[in-house]
Design a protein around this motif. Structure first.
Motif, PDB file in Angstrom:
ATOM      1  N   ALA A  97       7.927   8.559   4.409  1.00 59.29           N
ATOM      2  CA  ALA A  97       8.460   7.196   4.545  1.00 59.29           C
ATOM      3  C   ALA A  97       9.464   7.037   5.680  1.00 59.29           C
ATOM      4  CB  ALA A  97       9.110   6.769   3.219  1.00 59.29           C
ATOM      5  N   THR A  98       9.817   8.146   6.330  1.00 59.92           N
ATOM      6  CA  THR A  98      10.827   8.058   7.391  1.00 59.92           C
ATOM      7  C   THR A  98      10.197   7.635   8.720  1.00 59.92           C
ATOM      8  OG1 THR A  98      12.073   9.802   6.317  1.00 59.92           O
ATOM      9  CG2 THR A  98      12.630   9.354   8.618  1.00 59.92           C
ATOM     10  N   VAL A 107       7.750   1.577   5.141  1.00 61.86           N
ATOM     11  CA  VAL A 107       6.857   0.669   4.395  1.00 61.86           C
ATOM     12  C   VAL A 107       6.216   1.360   3.195  1.00 61.86           C
ATOM     13  CG1 VAL A 107       4.950  -0.986   4.616  1.00 61.86           C
ATOM     14  CG2 VAL A 107       6.259  -0.327   6.649  1.00 61.86           C
ATOM     15  N   LEU A 108       6.317   0.724   2.063  1.00 62.43           N
ATOM     16  CA  LEU A 108       5.560   1.171   0.891  1.00 62.43           C
ATOM     17  C   LEU A 108       4.226   0.428   0.931  1.00 62.43           C
ATOM     18  CD1 LEU A 108       5.280   2.571  -1.920  1.00 62.43           C
ATOM     19  CD2 LEU A 108       6.320   0.531  -2.915  1.00 62.43           C
ATOM     20  N   VAL A 109       3.126   1.173   1.098  1.00 67.19           N
ATOM     21  CA  VAL A 109       1.804   0.530   1.141  1.00 67.19           C
ATOM     22  C   VAL A 109       1.115   0.772  -0.205  1.00 67.19           C
ATOM     23  CG1 VAL A 109      -0.437   0.407   2.300  1.00 67.19           C
ATOM     24  CG2 VAL A 109       1.627   0.865   3.639  1.00 67.19           C
ATOM     25  N   THR A 110       0.953  -0.274  -0.981  1.00 65.72           N
ATOM     26  CA  THR A 110       0.227  -0.109  -2.250  1.00 65.72           C
ATOM     27  C   THR A 110      -1.267  -0.261  -1.949  1.00 65.72           C
ATOM     28  OG1 THR A 110       0.162  -2.428  -2.927  1.00 65.72           O
ATOM     29  CG2 THR A 110       2.182  -1.207  -3.468  1.00 65.72           C
ATOM     30  N   GLY A 111      -2.073   0.499  -2.686  1.00 63.77           N
ATOM     31  CA  GLY A 111      -3.507   0.497  -2.400  1.00 63.77           C
ATOM     32  C   GLY A 111      -3.808   1.241  -1.109  1.00 63.77           C
ATOM     33  N   ALA A 112      -3.013   2.266  -0.821  1.00 64.86           N
ATOM     34  CA  ALA A 112      -3.138   2.978   0.462  1.00 64.86           C
ATOM     35  C   ALA A 112      -4.454   3.749   0.580  1.00 64.86           C
ATOM     36  CB  ALA A 112      -1.957   3.925   0.654  1.00 64.86           C
ATOM     37  N   ALA A 113      -5.076   4.084  -0.545  1.00 65.38           N
ATOM     38  CA  ALA A 113      -6.374   4.778  -0.476  1.00 65.38           C
ATOM     39  C   ALA A 113      -7.525   3.775  -0.469  1.00 65.38           C
ATOM     40  CB  ALA A 113      -6.519   5.747  -1.643  1.00 65.38           C
ATOM     41  N   GLY A 114      -7.185   2.503  -0.446  1.00 63.86           N
ATOM     42  CA  GLY A 114      -8.201   1.452  -0.371  1.00 63.86           C
ATOM     43  C   GLY A 114      -8.602   1.202   1.069  1.00 63.86           C
ATOM     44  N   PHE A 115      -9.539   0.302   1.249  1.00 66.72           N
ATOM     45  CA  PHE A 115     -10.114   0.030   2.575  1.00 66.72           C
ATOM     46  C   PHE A 115      -9.050  -0.474   3.562  1.00 66.72           C
ATOM     47  CE2 PHE A 115     -12.814  -3.437   4.809  1.00 66.72           C
ATOM     48  CZ  PHE A 115     -12.950  -2.664   5.956  1.00 66.72           C
ATOM     49  N   ASP A 129       6.112   4.006  12.464  1.00 61.64           N
ATOM     50  CA  ASP A 129       6.761   3.544  11.240  1.00 61.64           C
ATOM     51  C   ASP A 129       6.587   4.581  10.131  1.00 61.64           C
ATOM     52  OD1 ASP A 129       7.671   0.982  12.139  1.00 61.64           O
ATOM     53  OD2 ASP A 129       5.583   0.301  12.102  1.00 61.64           O
ATOM     54  N   GLY A 130       7.481   4.533   9.166  1.00 55.33           N
ATOM     55  CA  GLY A 130       7.351   5.404   7.994  1.00 55.33           C
ATOM     56  C   GLY A 130       6.443   4.731   6.982  1.00 55.33           C
ATOM     57  N   VAL A 131       5.553   5.509   6.377  1.00 52.90           N
ATOM     58  CA  VAL A 131       4.609   4.935   5.405  1.00 52.90           C
ATOM     59  C   VAL A 131       4.565   5.814   4.163  1.00 52.90           C
ATOM     60  CG1 VAL A 131       2.195   4.333   4.950  1.00 52.90           C
ATOM     61  CG2 VAL A 131       3.138   3.994   7.239  1.00 52.90           C
ATOM     62  N   LEU A 132       4.759   5.197   3.029  1.00 51.20           N
ATOM     63  CA  LEU A 132       4.494   5.906   1.776  1.00 51.20           C
ATOM     64  C   LEU A 132       3.404   5.131   1.045  1.00 51.20           C
ATOM     65  CD1 LEU A 132       5.310   8.220  -0.198  1.00 51.20           C
ATOM     66  CD2 LEU A 132       6.582   6.474  -1.429  1.00 51.20           C
ATOM     67  N   HIS A 182      10.100  -2.659   3.946  1.00 50.76           N
ATOM     68  CA  HIS A 182       8.963  -3.559   3.710  1.00 50.76           C
ATOM     69  C   HIS A 182       8.032  -2.994   2.639  1.00 50.76           C
ATOM     70  CE1 HIS A 182      10.296  -4.571   7.770  1.00 50.76           C
ATOM     71  NE2 HIS A 182       9.681  -5.742   7.640  1.00 50.76           N
ATOM     72  N   ILE A 183       7.345  -3.902   1.981  1.00 53.90           N
ATOM     73  CA  ILE A 183       6.212  -3.497   1.137  1.00 53.90           C
ATOM     74  C   ILE A 183       4.983  -4.206   1.683  1.00 53.90           C
ATOM     75  CG2 ILE A 183       5.174  -3.550  -1.149  1.00 53.90           C
ATOM     76  CD1 ILE A 183       7.881  -3.590  -2.396  1.00 53.90           C
ATOM     77  N   LEU A 184       3.924  -3.433   1.901  1.00 49.44           N
ATOM     78  CA  LEU A 184       2.629  -4.035   2.213  1.00 49.44           C
ATOM     79  C   LEU A 184       1.801  -3.852   0.941  1.00 49.44           C
ATOM     80  CD1 LEU A 184       0.730  -5.380   4.227  1.00 49.44           C
ATOM     81  CD2 LEU A 184       0.122  -3.116   5.097  1.00 49.44           C
TER      82      LEU A 184
END
Ligand SMILES: O=C(O)[C@H]1O[C@H](OP(=O)(O)OP(=O)(O)OC[C@H]2O[C@@H](n3ccc(=O)[nH]c3=O)[C@H](O)[C@@H]2O)[C@H](O)[C@@H](O)[C@@H]1O
Length: 457
Positions: A97-98, A107-115, A129-132, A182-184
């Motif tokens: 996330a850093t 950014v917290l990406v929910t559904g990250a294993a989705g399309f 960007d940092g992504v979790l 952010h949250i995506l």
């Protein structure tokens, strides 16, 4: 004089009786203490069992979701191997996330294993960007495809936490470890027609899950800005074309559409009460490499390659059904544009401190293509004639056509789709035949080859 009675016998008898009583009482005591011990043990076991079931420790159980949600979740949900909450886990979460660029987002990406989630995660990571990621890897469609996307993300140092939106303690734990800017929010129960088979899964993900996410976000300090996936389906039976954000969205044709519309109203409430910055993106039939197998372009490709018949829908008055098919790379640009222009939330400590941004945008392609046209393109790319079964669209939640007006997204963050359906499907077919290791009779001049293509986000 009578001789004195012989007491020695009675004394002996008395001693013997007292000895027996002592033995008996000791035995009784032993028996009762054993009984007491066993009862205590049993009570202790029952208590341990009770507390284990009802209050599992966060670190040991990655997925402690309220029992009433269990029926909506996949079997995969319970098989995560990484222990959530441990030091190694926290390190992975933080590292992923850093941001690696100055003033980068976390950014917290929910559904990250989705399309769309996988493509956006990669695009964010690539620019620093940092992504979790968060994903429950449910089995709505083949989870192995989600695992392959995860493998791809892992190669780019993106960690996906395996968990559900409805798991409040898990979300809180993520916030304890990372200060997300952010949250995506792309995790959802997608698909228009499946809502008739499993309506509760739509309520669980798209309504309960969304509210849970907002509940955790509202108390975060600082609150994140949230960009989330709405849908073109909210326009329902709208006949004004092209669809603009100001058009009516109060006549949905499917439960899926109704839950997305509910999401838009819920977003309004959390913006109004808590000062959360919220942007809803209405996606228009997004397609491309690493896409969703439940969507028509994807399962048509599979069926055509296998020589199976496909159902091509017509409207009730025998007109063509059309969609504003939108290529994934265009949508990714739209998502990043929305994130980049999202203002900060204004609340703190769960209280609003001032008015916050609330936005809704169409992300479409602006040029609808009839389903028949989609099939013709696939036929030409695959060099196989499809076996078409043209039928009237069943009453399954589908709408006759969609067509986006994207001028608002263009004005606010320069959104401009550039990929036509032929170009986009060529990239999709190239990926498809590589991913499934198929050697179709593909025409070389179509530019499709069977080498294993990379994700193009
Ligand atoms: O735009 C959206 O908001 C929605 O786009 C898609 O929904 P849909 O447009 O119905 O996409 P498909 O399921 O791939 O259907 C595409 C077209 O093929 C048609 N179709 C579908 C299935 C079939 O067997 N035959 C057929 O002709 C549908 O009527 C539709 O016109 C996604 O599945 C939704 O998750 C998304 O929210």
């Amino acid at each position: 004089m009578a001789s004195p009675p012989d007491t020695s016998k009675s004394i002996k008898l008395e001693r013997y009786n007292s000895y027996l009583r002592r033995i008996h009482s000791t035995k009784l005591l032993n028996a009762s203490s054993k009984l007491l011990f066993r009862v205590t043990l049993l009570i202790a076991l029952v208590l341990i069992l009770f507390f284990t079931i009802n209050y599992p420790p966060l670190s040991d159980t990655p997925h402690h979701v309220p029992t009433h949600y269990h029926s909506f979740l996949s079997t995969n949900f319970f098989t995560s191997s990484s222990a959530i909450g441990g030091a190694a886990w926290e390190k992975q979460v933080r590292h992923s996330a850093t941001p690696r660029r100055q003033n980068g987002m976390s950014v917290l990406v929910t559904g990250a294993a989705g399309f769309i989630g996988a493509h956006c995660s990669l695009a964010l990571k690539k620019r620093g960007d940092g992504v979790l990621g968060l994903d429950n890897f449910n089995s709505y469609y083949d989870p192995s495809l989600k695992r392959s996307r995860q493998d791809l993300l892992v190669k780019h140092q993106i960690f996906i936490v395996e968990g559900d939106l409805n798991d409040g303690p898990l979300l809180t734990k993520l916030y304890d470890v990372v200060t997300f800017t952010h949250i995506l929010h792309l995790a959802a129960q997608a698909g228009v027609r499946y809502a008739m088979q499993n309506p509760q899964s739509y309520v669980a993900s798209n309504i309960a899950g969304f509210v849970n996410l907002l509940e955790v976000a509202k108390v975060a300090n600082p609150q994140p800005a949230i960009v989330w996936a709405s849908s073109s389906s909210v326009y329902g039976l709208n006949t004004d074309v092209p669809f603009s954000e100001s058009h009516r969205t109060d006549h949905p044709a499917s439960l899926y559409a109704a839950t997305k519309k509910a999401g838009e109203e819920i977003a309004h409430t959390y913006n109004h009460i808590y000062g959360l910055s919220l942007t809803g993106l209405r996606f228009f039939t997004v397609y491309g490499p690493w896409g969703r197998p439940d969507m028509a372009y994807y399962f048509f490709t599979k069926a055509i390659l296998q020589g199976k018949t496909i159902d091509v829908y017509q409207t009730q008055d025998e007109k063509e059904v059309a969609r504003d098919f939108t290529y994934i790379d265009d949508v990714v640009k739209g998502c990043l544009g929305a994130l980049d222009t999202a203002e900060k939330s204004t609340g703190s400590g769960g209280k609003k401190r001032g008015p916050a941004q609330l936005r809704t945008y169409n992300l479409g392609n602006t040029s609808p293509v009839p389903v028949g046209g989609l099939v013709s393109i696939l036929e030409s790319l695959l060099n196989i004639k499809a076996k078409k079964h043209v039928i009237k669209m069943p009453l399954n939640g589908d709408v006759p056509f969609t067509h986006a007006n994207v001028s608002l997204a263009y004005r606010d963050f320069g959104y401009k789709p550039t990929t036509d359906l032929l170009t986009g499907l060529r990239k999709f077919v190239k990926w498809y035949v590589g991913y499934y290791e198929i050697q179709p009779r593909i025409k070389k001049e179509n530019g499709v080859n069977t080498s294993n293509p990379k994700i193009s986000a």
